[in-house]
Design an enzyme around this catalytic site. Sequence first.
Site, PDB file in Angstrom:
ATOM      1  N   ASN A 208      14.542 -19.917 -93.758  1.00 26.35           N
ATOM      2  CA  ASN A 208      14.283 -18.640 -92.856  1.00 26.35           C
ATOM      3  C   ASN A 208      13.950 -19.663 -91.437  1.00 26.35           C
ATOM      4  O   ASN A 208      12.975 -20.200 -91.170  1.00 26.35           O
ATOM      5  CB  ASN A 208      12.913 -17.858 -93.056  1.00 26.35           C
ATOM      6  CG  ASN A 208      12.688 -17.083 -91.874  1.00 26.35           C
ATOM      7  OD1 ASN A 208      13.510 -16.960 -91.107  1.00 26.35           O
ATOM      8  ND2 ASN A 208      11.455 -16.493 -91.944  1.00 26.35           N
TER       9      ASN A 208
ATOM     10  N   LYS B 263      13.802 -18.687 -88.455  1.00 21.47           N
ATOM     11  CA  LYS B 263      13.036 -17.866 -87.466  1.00 21.47           C
ATOM     12  C   LYS B 263      13.615 -18.023 -85.903  1.00 21.47           C
ATOM     13  O   LYS B 263      14.963 -18.311 -85.884  1.00 21.47           O
ATOM     14  CB  LYS B 263      11.677 -18.395 -87.511  1.00 21.47           C
ATOM     15  CG  LYS B 263      11.135 -18.346 -88.702  1.00 21.47           C
ATOM     16  CD  LYS B 263       9.525 -18.594 -88.980  1.00 21.47           C
ATOM     17  CE  LYS B 263       9.052 -18.596 -90.421  1.00 21.47           C
ATOM     18  NZ  LYS B 263       7.376 -18.565 -90.476  1.00 21.47           N
TER      19      LYS B 263
ATOM     20  N   HIS C  22       9.640  -9.391 -93.053  1.00 22.89           N
ATOM     21  CA  HIS C  22       8.876 -10.367 -92.850  1.00 22.89           C
ATOM     22  C   HIS C  22       7.459 -10.253 -92.158  1.00 22.89           C
ATOM     23  O   HIS C  22       7.595  -9.415 -91.287  1.00 22.89           O
ATOM     24  CB  HIS C  22       9.692 -11.595 -92.024  1.00 22.89           C
ATOM     25  CG  HIS C  22       8.982 -12.872 -92.050  1.00 22.89           C
ATOM     26  ND1 HIS C  22       7.915 -13.494 -91.309  1.00 22.89           N
ATOM     27  CD2 HIS C  22       9.344 -14.025 -92.913  1.00 22.89           C
ATOM     28  CE1 HIS C  22       7.706 -14.488 -91.604  1.00 22.89           C
ATOM     29  NE2 HIS C  22       8.332 -15.067 -92.685  1.00 22.89           N
TER      30      HIS C  22
ATOM     31  N   GLU D 157       6.190 -11.607 -90.160  1.00 24.77           N
ATOM     32  CA  GLU D 157       6.178 -11.905 -88.523  1.00 24.77           C
ATOM     33  C   GLU D 157       6.701 -10.473 -87.942  1.00 24.77           C
ATOM     34  O   GLU D 157       6.271 -10.156 -86.927  1.00 24.77           O
ATOM     35  CB  GLU D 157       6.856 -13.137 -87.983  1.00 24.77           C
ATOM     36  CG  GLU D 157       6.019 -14.306 -88.308  1.00 24.77           C
ATOM     37  CD  GLU D 157       6.672 -15.601 -88.721  1.00 24.77           C
ATOM     38  OE1 GLU D 157       8.191 -15.719 -88.248  1.00 24.77           O
ATOM     39  OE2 GLU D 157       6.203 -16.456 -89.229  1.00 24.77           O
TER      40      GLU D 157
ATOM     41  N   GLU E 274       5.082 -13.495 -99.919  1.00 26.29           N
ATOM     42  CA  GLU E 274       4.361 -14.677 -98.751  1.00 26.29           C
ATOM     43  C   GLU E 274       3.053 -14.334 -98.294  1.00 26.29           C
ATOM     44  O   GLU E 274       2.912 -13.575 -97.756  1.00 26.29           O
ATOM     45  CB  GLU E 274       5.421 -14.665 -97.569  1.00 26.29           C
ATOM     46  CG  GLU E 274       6.901 -15.106 -97.662  1.00 26.29           C
ATOM     47  CD  GLU E 274       7.594 -15.760 -96.750  1.00 26.29           C
ATOM     48  OE1 GLU E 274       8.039 -16.611 -96.775  1.00 26.29           O
ATOM     49  OE2 GLU E 274       7.502 -15.025 -95.659  1.00 26.29           O
TER      50      GLU E 274
ATOM     51  N   GLY F 140       3.382 -20.952 -92.196  1.00 29.68           N
ATOM     52  CA  GLY F 140       3.327 -21.818 -90.939  1.00 29.68           C
ATOM     53  C   GLY F 140       2.149 -22.679 -90.904  1.00 29.68           C
ATOM     54  O   GLY F 140       1.845 -23.141 -89.702  1.00 29.68           O
TER      55      GLY F 140
ATOM     56  N   SER G 268       4.531 -22.477 -96.263  1.00 32.71           N
ATOM     57  CA  SER G 268       4.448 -23.764 -96.466  1.00 32.71           C
ATOM     58  C   SER G 268       4.941 -24.515 -97.504  1.00 32.71           C
ATOM     59  O   SER G 268       4.508 -25.557 -98.195  1.00 32.71           O
ATOM     60  CB  SER G 268       3.048 -24.186 -96.129  1.00 32.71           C
ATOM     61  OG  SER G 268       2.347 -23.562 -94.734  1.00 32.71           O
TER      62      SER G 268
HETATM   63  P1  PGA Z   1       7.025 -21.406 -93.687  1.00 31.68           P
HETATM   64  O1  PGA Z   1       7.407 -20.123 -93.265  1.00 31.68           O
HETATM   65  O2  PGA Z   1       7.524 -22.261 -94.656  1.00 31.68           O
HETATM   66  O3  PGA Z   1       7.169 -22.307 -92.395  1.00 31.68           O
HETATM   67  O4  PGA Z   1       5.350 -21.474 -93.791  1.00 31.68           O
HETATM   68  C1  PGA Z   1       7.751 -19.460 -94.498  1.00 31.68           C
HETATM   69  C2  PGA Z   1       8.554 -18.025 -94.047  1.00 31.68           C
HETATM   70  O5  PGA Z   1       7.918 -17.419 -93.000  1.00 31.68           O
HETATM   71  O6  PGA Z   1       9.300 -17.495 -94.434  1.00 31.68           O
END
Ligand code: PGA
Length: 255
Positions: free
Chosen positions: A13, A15, A98, A100, A170, A176, A216
């Site tokens: 992803n 982003k 997601h 976000e 998630e 993140g 992460s």
């Molecule tokens: P990250 O993001 O691996 O940077 O924690 C995962 C995601 O949001 O899909």
Amino acid sequence: MNKQLRNAVIAGNWKMNKTPEETTALINEMKPLVKDADCGVVLCVPFVDLDAALKAAAGSNIKIGAQNCHFEPSGAFTGEVSAPMLKAMGVEYVIIGHSERRTYFGETDVTVNKRTLAALENGLKVIVCVGEYLEQREQGITEELVAMQTKIALNGVSAEQLKNIIIAYEPVWAIGTGKTATAEQAGEVCGVIRKTVGKLYGEDAAKALTVQYGGSMNAKNAEELLAQEDVDGGLIGGASLKAQDFSVIVKAASK
Ligand code: PGA
């Protein structure tokens, strides 16, 4: 449960990162590193990078996805992109719900469900994201919450359509932040998702469902997370922007 029955899928992803030119360069760097993968490899890129990504990935084992789509096929929805538009471009996957999107853009369980249905009806494969905030984990409501998010997201999805669904667990506190869920925590909640799907669609459908962990996941911890019985892959943010790290995760899922 038998892990052999389902496909491992590692999805990046990206982003809101990379220009079209950078997209071409990164995919060209990744292609030789992931070409022998024994798992699905997907890159979900910003809308403006889809064309470059599709061209760069053509003829390789990398599939391309978007990070969202609207539930209506067309109309007065400024700034949105529809499922038929993605399909017409040759996009195969789309991430829906997601955290976000849920946190910053007002996405709810109901709109996640509507977008999921629209994507499926247009022949896209959907990576549906679910997961709890830290306060919710501390309250001890993770299992109920994730089960509810899963049920609402799948409302109206047929057994046949379920074959085109991946569910990504998630935990929001792990995204993140460099704070990964322990392998046991990840395995436990991925198991709850599988059980929830089992209640709705039966044992066989649950056994065949790909459930990813995201938050992460990186080159160092991927192997341990993927060794969990109910973790069939990963949704990778930060580490998917580095070809080498991403390829190590793909290799961990290919074992
Ligand atoms: P990250 O993001 O691996 O940077 O924690 C995962 C995601 O949001 O899909």
